[in-house]
Design a protein around this motif. Structure first.
Motif, short mmCIF file in Angstrom:
data_model
loop_
_atom_site.label_atom_id
_atom_site.label_comp_id
_atom_site.label_asym_id
_atom_site.label_seq_id
_atom_site.Cartn_x
_atom_site.Cartn_y
_atom_site.Cartn_z
N CYS A 23 -5.50 2.91 24.90
CA CYS A 23 -4.29 2.09 24.86
C CYS A 23 -4.53 0.85 23.99
N ASP A 25 -3.63 -2.13 24.66
CA ASP A 25 -3.65 -3.37 25.46
C ASP A 25 -4.83 -4.26 25.07
N GLY A 51 -0.54 3.55 26.55
CA GLY A 51 -0.82 4.49 27.62
C GLY A 51 -2.12 5.26 27.43
N HIS A 89 -6.23 2.72 31.61
CA HIS A 89 -6.67 1.46 32.20
C HIS A 89 -5.73 0.96 33.29
N CYS A 92 -1.55 -0.78 33.26
CA CYS A 92 -1.07 -0.33 31.95
C CYS A 92 0.46 -0.30 31.93
N GLY A 93 1.04 -0.94 30.93
CA GLY A 93 2.49 -0.94 30.78
C GLY A 93 3.06 0.46 30.64
ZN LIG Z 1 -1.98 0.18 28.47
#
Ligand SMILES: [Zn+2]
Length: 157
Positions: A23, A25, A51, A89, A92-93
């Motif tokens: 991801c 992030d 994701g 993770h 995670c959005g």
């Molecule tokens: Zn994420």
């Protein structure tokens, strides 16, 4: 064009130690880099998408999964990649954050472990010759998840 920055990059083609599905992030950026160093991954093809391995396990659309498979196949073709590392993770959005699990990090970890198992099974089904490792990352470290070997036979049709 105007040159705005100078650097010297190696021109030689390389063999990729691992293609990594991860991801974007940024909170985990430093930990991720340190982890790769620790496990001896020097040359990596990092495929960063919201994701991470979710795009193989529970993609928003089949097109997402196909795109990711294509990226992995391209890494294999160009850089002789033999290993794919799947990662997801905490918070995670792509999964709606930790809130989606009612703030229960244990429930989230359990869910993400199963996601990694689904992702690994799908990948092994699609590209049987590739080795797969799976990791869950939270705010304190990286957790290895046993996947592909046990469930290599479970591939989606
Ligand atoms: Zn994420």
């Amino acid at each position: 064009m105007t040159k705005v920055f100078h650097f010297d990059a190696a021109r030689e083609r390389y063999h990729c130690d691992a293609a990594i599905v991860w991801c974007f992030d940024n909170r985990f950026h430093l930990g991720f880099a340190k982890f790769l160093k620790r496990i001896g991954i020097e040359k990596s093809d990092v495929i960063k998408i919201a994701g991470g391995a979710k795009c193989l396990a529970s993609p928003a659309s089949e097109a997402e999964r196909e795109f990711l498979l294509q990226q992995i196949r391209t890494s294999i073709r160009l850089h002789d990649t033999k290993l794919v590392i799947l990662m997801v993770h905490s918070d995670c959005g792509g999964y709606g954050g930790l809130e989606a699990f009612g703030g229960d990090s244990g429930a989230e970890a359990q869910h993400h472990e199963e996601e990694l198992q689904r992702a690994a099974a799908f990948l092994q089904g699609a590209i049987p010759e590739i080795a797969v490792q799976s990791y869950f990352v939270d705010f304190e470290g990286v957790w290895a998840v046993e996947t592909a070997k046990e469930i290599a036979g479970i591939a989606p049709s």
